[in-house]
Every structure is written in C-alpha cells, then in structure tokens.
Design an enzyme around this catalytic site. Structure first.
Site, PDB file in Angstrom:
ATOM      1  N   GLY A  73      -6.895  13.945   0.499  1.00  0.00           N
ATOM      2  CA  GLY A  73      -5.731  13.160   0.074  1.00  0.00           C
ATOM      3  C   GLY A  73      -5.927  11.695   0.410  1.00  0.00           C
ATOM      4  O   GLY A  73      -7.051  11.181   0.426  1.00  0.00           O
ATOM      5  N   GLY A  78      -2.094  16.262   5.716  1.00  0.00           N
ATOM      6  CA  GLY A  78      -0.693  15.905   5.531  1.00  0.00           C
ATOM      7  C   GLY A  78      -0.028  15.608   6.868  1.00  0.00           C
ATOM      8  O   GLY A  78      -0.656  15.695   7.927  1.00  0.00           O
ATOM      9  N   HIS A  81      -7.093 -17.204 -17.098  1.00  0.00           N
ATOM     10  CA  HIS A  81      -8.318 -16.597 -17.635  1.00  0.00           C
ATOM     11  C   HIS A  81      -9.525 -17.132 -16.883  1.00  0.00           C
ATOM     12  O   HIS A  81      -9.624 -18.345 -16.695  1.00  0.00           O
ATOM     13  CB  HIS A  81      -8.456 -16.914 -19.127  1.00  0.00           C
ATOM     14  CG  HIS A  81      -9.712 -16.365 -19.721  1.00  0.00           C
ATOM     15  ND1 HIS A  81      -9.863 -15.027 -19.986  1.00  0.00           N
ATOM     16  CD2 HIS A  81     -10.885 -16.962 -20.041  1.00  0.00           C
ATOM     17  CE1 HIS A  81     -11.080 -14.818 -20.478  1.00  0.00           C
ATOM     18  NE2 HIS A  81     -11.720 -15.987 -20.527  1.00  0.00           N
ATOM     19  N   GLU A 101     -11.642  19.699   0.188  1.00  0.00           N
ATOM     20  CA  GLU A 101     -10.272  19.638  -0.343  1.00  0.00           C
ATOM     21  C   GLU A 101      -9.933  20.996  -0.948  1.00  0.00           C
ATOM     22  O   GLU A 101     -10.672  21.497  -1.788  1.00  0.00           O
ATOM     23  CB  GLU A 101     -10.186  18.518  -1.394  1.00  0.00           C
ATOM     24  CG  GLU A 101      -8.970  18.565  -2.316  1.00  0.00           C
ATOM     25  CD  GLU A 101      -7.627  18.561  -1.596  1.00  0.00           C
ATOM     26  OE1 GLU A 101      -7.421  17.722  -0.715  1.00  0.00           O
ATOM     27  OE2 GLU A 101      -6.790  19.436  -1.925  1.00  0.00           O
TER      28      GLU A 101
END
Ligand code: FAD
Ligand code: NAD
Length: 485
Positions: free
Chosen positions: A190, A277, A451, A211
């Site tokens: 994550g 997490g 630009h 994962e």
C-alpha cells in the site's frame, strides 16, 4: 479550567481544528500525550517527504549522467536519517510557540473524557519535556465542545509480530533505524510499502514487496493504470513485487529473518517491515464512559457533520472511518471546528480531498475514478494525455506518466482524475479546483499556461472533448468559450 473547545491530539487533525476554532474567536485547549505534531510530523508525511526528496534527487541526477552531468550520486542513509531528524525537530520545536501566538493553550499530557464536556489531563511522562520538567498532575478541563483527534497506530500482523529490531513498523523505521539494511521485505504494497520501499531501494537496499491483493496501491481511488505503471517501473529498477501473496511464516535468526511465502517460496531478509494498514487509537480515552459509539472495526462513528453519537463531541482524522491521510484529517478539522463553534452546517466530502503517493512515480488522484463515476450514474468518459511527448518532459528527460480526466459526457462536468508523473501532487490541485468549478472541461481550456509546464498537458488531454461540445451548441458553462457562440 474552562474553554470553548478542547482538542485531543496534536496531529494535522488536532492542530488544524484548534487553529480553525481560534480563528473563529474560540478559547481553545489542545492536549497532546506524545510528540507534538502527531504521526504526520514525527513518523509520517514530513520525515518521509524529507527522505523521498533525497531519493528522487538520486534518481534524477543519475538519469542525467552523460547529459551534462558527471559524477554519480549515492545516498548516505545514516546522514539522510540525521537530516530528517533535524528537519522534524526544527518544526516540532516551533510548534508550541506557533500555537501560543494564536492564543491556543497547549497541555502536554494524556487526556481522558470524564463527561460529555469534561476532559481530565494527566500531565506526566511527557516526551516533549526533559526529566526535570516532568510533572505528575491532574488538570481538569471543561468545554461545551470537544474534538477527538487521537489518530492511529500500525496494525500488527500475527504471523510476523514486530519486535522493533528485525521486524519493524514504519514507526520503528522513523525512530530507530540508523543504518541501511542490506535487504528488506515489505509486507503490504500500500502507501507505506510503495513509498518506503522505493526510498530504501534508492539508498541501496535490496527490496521485495509482498502484497496480498492483485495490485499495488489496491485502493478504490487509485486507478489500475496508475498501479500498473508503478509496478512496471519497480520491476525495471529492481524492486521485486510478489502479488496475490503473503507471508505464511517468519523466523527471526541472529542476523536475518527467514520468511516462507504463502506459495511455499522461502527467502531471508535483514529486516521485515510490516505495513498492512493502521488502526485507530482509542484505548484509555474514556469513550465507553460517555457512551461514544464505535463502528464494527473499532473506529469512532460520526455523522456527516463529524459529530459522534454524543452531541458536542466530534471526531476527525485517522480515528474515525474515512481516508487515513493528513489531507483528510486537515479537511475534517476545518469542518468539525467550524461546526463545533458555529453550529452544524458543513459536511465532510472526501471526493474533494486529493490522495498523493510519492514513490518511484508520483501518483495523485482526486474526485471519482471512471468506475466510481459510472456507479454514481454518470455517463462518464476519460480524457487522457501522456507526458512523454510534452516539451517539459523532453527538457527534463523524464518521460513517464499520464493524466486522466474523468468527466460527464452529457454536460462536460469534471468528476475527477488521476495524474502520474513529476509534481503530480502539486498538479492535482489544478484538477481539484476544476472539479469544484462549474466550468467543466472549459476550466482547462480557458487557462493560460506557462510553457513548458506539466500542467499544460491538462489542456492537451481535454482538447478533443471541448471541440466536440462546441459543435453541439450546448452552452452549459459560463466562460470565454461558452459566452461566444
Ligand atoms: C510512514 C507514513 C507516511 C505518511 N505520509 C503521508 C503523506 O505523505 N500524506 C498524507 O496525507 N498522509 C500521510 N500519512 C498519514 C498521516 O500521517 C495520518 O493520516 C495523519 O497523521 C492523521 O492525522 P490525525 O491528526 O488524525 O492523527 P495523528 O497524526 O496520528 O495524531 C494523533 C495525536 O493524538 C495523540 N493522542 C492520542 N491519544 C491521546 C490522548 N489520550 N491524549 C492526548 N493525546 C493523544 C497522539 O500522541 C498523536 O500525537 C503517512 C503515515 C505514515 C505512517
Ligand atoms: N502518501 C500518503 O498519503 C500516505 C503515505 C503513507 C501512509 N499513508 C496512510 O497510512 C495508512 C497505512 O499505510 P499502509 O501502507 O500500512 O496501509 P494501506 O492500507 O495503504 O496498505 C496496506 C496494504 O497491505 C496489504 N495487506 C494487508 N494484509 C496483508 C498481508 N497479511 N500480507 C500482504 N499484504 C497485506 C493490503 O492489501 C494493502 O494493500 C494508510 O491508510 C495510508 O492512507 C498515507
């Protein structure tokens, strides 16, 4: 001691709520039991951003070897960590001064709710004070409104319990790691796995990310294309990615951790970093005593106004459901503080809050993805441009990345999008502003750009669509194009 508002926790949620309320004229108390600034300042956004800036410079400079630059650059991890500590300390040392100037009274101690309008603060063992300055004293605060901003802590993985040494969390990484491990396994691909994984790779560690999901950054707001381009780059630069997999067992040896993956493969790493997490910090806060309801997964339940089940008590940031980012905590803070002081009027809306990942590519998203737009009933389409052909990318010799702009084909209203590439986390604010305007696709058409710039590709992306709308004679949006039939 009486206040208009008591805020518990001094992370981005807490300090922003305190400041917002103070600006609205409230007398505010802010209580912090750990290091001032919370997770974000001490072990999250700021130290990570400091280190990742160095990691990206290493890549950028080495990519330009032979194009006017000579002399390869290598990272010095220990020095980088020392630099990071100095940056964080510099901000933290100024924290109380900054809040005091705004009239906010800061209490360093552990807060516990003792009633719907009461907070007990135990001023003891405070990390911001030296041993002689410590006081063991109970201070009783009262206010008609309270904001809970106690944040989150890393989730443990029972197969690989952290020991702060061989198996570590991101917190251990930030506070205790002082030399570069030869090899690291990240459990979880994550936000933390992809960011800290890239960081350690750039400094010279051999990195593997495992994962359990089918893609990196497996969250609804990041489109597959963004995960895929990041994964391709990881493979190219030598970061190993194991998807649809996890760790089945883990044994700590003298100088390594021996890991068996769920498919039976085995490998050894100097360190394992668990990043699967985070979970809310609620223990000891006295929530049960005042009857504050929790969600099934232990977050503090709130209404759209961010008020808890007890009127007058609000919860913000990581401790309640929603995106666990500083961006979201800051958004919550402005809403909850205004509602607490002025009465409930504002709703939280996480579609307005960008998510930004700083990894081998910078990824930023805001609003709805195409899938989310379709689910919400829009006739959505995606305007795309890649950075590869732009003047800026050629000038910088930095070709990877794209822009996706999700919009409603019926009205041209902008719904969201994703930017992958240099400074995506800055560019996303243009897209965010455009999504909040009623100008739709014309927002980008009406702009004058410098630009070369990365942002001019936003116009390139939507050009084919504005041309199509012009032909329909629909004048849905005001603006220089719509005003002139
Ligand atoms: C490695 C890492 C990198 C990250 N990078 C980013 C990023 O780049 N961008 C981003 O948007 N987000 C990032 N995040 C997420 C971000 O740090 C969190 O979402 C954010 O800090 C949550 O803010 P908060 O105010 O809810 O809680 P926190 O920042 O966790 O603060 C809560 C505070 O409350 C205090 N507290 C807890 N209980 C009590 C009590 N009883 N009494 C007094 N004080 C108490 C704690 O000590 C803590 O200081 C990162 C997180 C990590 C771990
Ligand atoms: N740039 C940012 O905004 C930023 C940066 C770092 C952290 N954060 C926040 O901090 C929080 C924590 O970050 P995180 O990376 O730990 O969580 P995360 O939710 O971003 O990712 C955790 C990943 O671990 C995987 N996982 C869970 N259990 C597993 C297992 N047993 N084996 C293998 N994989 C497993 C999940 O599928 C998920 O992809 C997140 O909510 C994130 O929003 C934000």
């Amino acid at each position: 001691m009486n206040f208009d508002l008591i805020v518990i926790g001094s992370g981005p949620g807490g300090y922003k709520a305190a400041i917002t309320a103070a600006h609205l004229g409230a007398k505010v108390a802010l209580v912090e039991k750990g290091l001032a600034g919370g997770t974000c300042l001490n072990q999250g956004c700021i130290p990570k951003s400091t280190l990742l800036h160095l990691a990206t410079l290493i890549e950028d400079i080495n990519d330009l070897q032979g194009r006017g630059l000579v002399g390869e650059v290598k990272g010095d991890f220990s020095a980088a960590m020392a630099h990071k500590n100095a940056v964080v300390k510099g901000i933290r040392d100024n924290f109380s001064v900054w809040l005091k100037r705004l009239g906010i009274q800061v209490f360093y101690g552990t807060a516990k709710l003792s009633g719907a309008q009461n907070v007990d603060v135990l001023l003891a063992e405070n990390a911001n004070l030296s041993a002689d300055e410590q006081v063991d004293e109970l201070v009783k605060l009262t206010a008609p409104r309270i904001v809970l901003a106690t944040g989150s802590k890393p989730k443990e993985f029972d197969i690989c319990p952290t020991d702060g040494s061989r198996i570590i969390s991101s917190k251990d990484f930030m506070f205790t790691l002082d030399h570069l491990p030869v090899s690291v396994l990240f459990v979880g691909g994550g936000a933390i796995g992809t960011e800290l994984g890239f960081l350690m790779h750039q400094f010279g560690s051999k990195v593997c990310i495992v994962e359990q999901g089918e893609r990196l950054l497996n969250q609804a707001r990041i489109p597959d294309r963004a995960s895929n381009i990041l994964e391709r780059k990881f493979k190219r630069i030598g970061i190993e990615v194991r998807k649809n997999a996890s760790v089945a067992s883990c044994e700590v040896m003298d100088d390594s951790v021996s890991v068996t993956f769920t498919n039976g493969d085995t490998a050894s790493y100097e360190r394992v970093l668990v990043a699967i997490g985070r979970e809310p910090v609620i223990t000891g806060l006295g929530l049960e005593d005042v009857g504050i309801a929790l969600t099934d997964d232990g977050f503090i339940q709130t209404s759209d106004y961010l008020e808890t089940s007890v009127p007058g008590i609000y919860a913000i940031g990581d401790v309640k459901p929603g995106p666990m980012t500083a961006n979201a905590a800051l958004h919550d803070a402005k809403i909850a503080a205004a509602n607490a002081i002025k009465g409930n009027r504002l709703h939280s809306n996480y579609f307005k809050v960008p998510v930004v990942i700083n990894s081998a590519l910078e990824i930023a998203a805001v609003g709805l993805t195409e899938d989310q737009a379709d689910e919400a009933g829009f006739e959505s389409d995606v305007a795309r441009a890649s950075f590869g052909g732009s003047g800026k990318s050629r000038a910088h010799h930095d070709f990877e990345g794209f822009i996706e702009v999700v919009h409603d084909t019926e009205t041209g209203q902008l719904l969201g999008g994703c930017i992958v590439g240099p400074e995506a986390g800055e560019q996303i604010h243009m897209l965010e502003a455009a999504c909040q305007s009623n100008r739709g696709l014309w927002f980008f058409k009406d702009m004058s750009y410098s630009h070369p710039s990365w942002c001019e590709e936003l116009e390139t992306a939507i050009d084919p669509y504005t041309a199509a709308y012009s032909k329909t004679d629909k004048m849905i949006f005001p603006g220089i194009y719509a005003d002139k039939p």
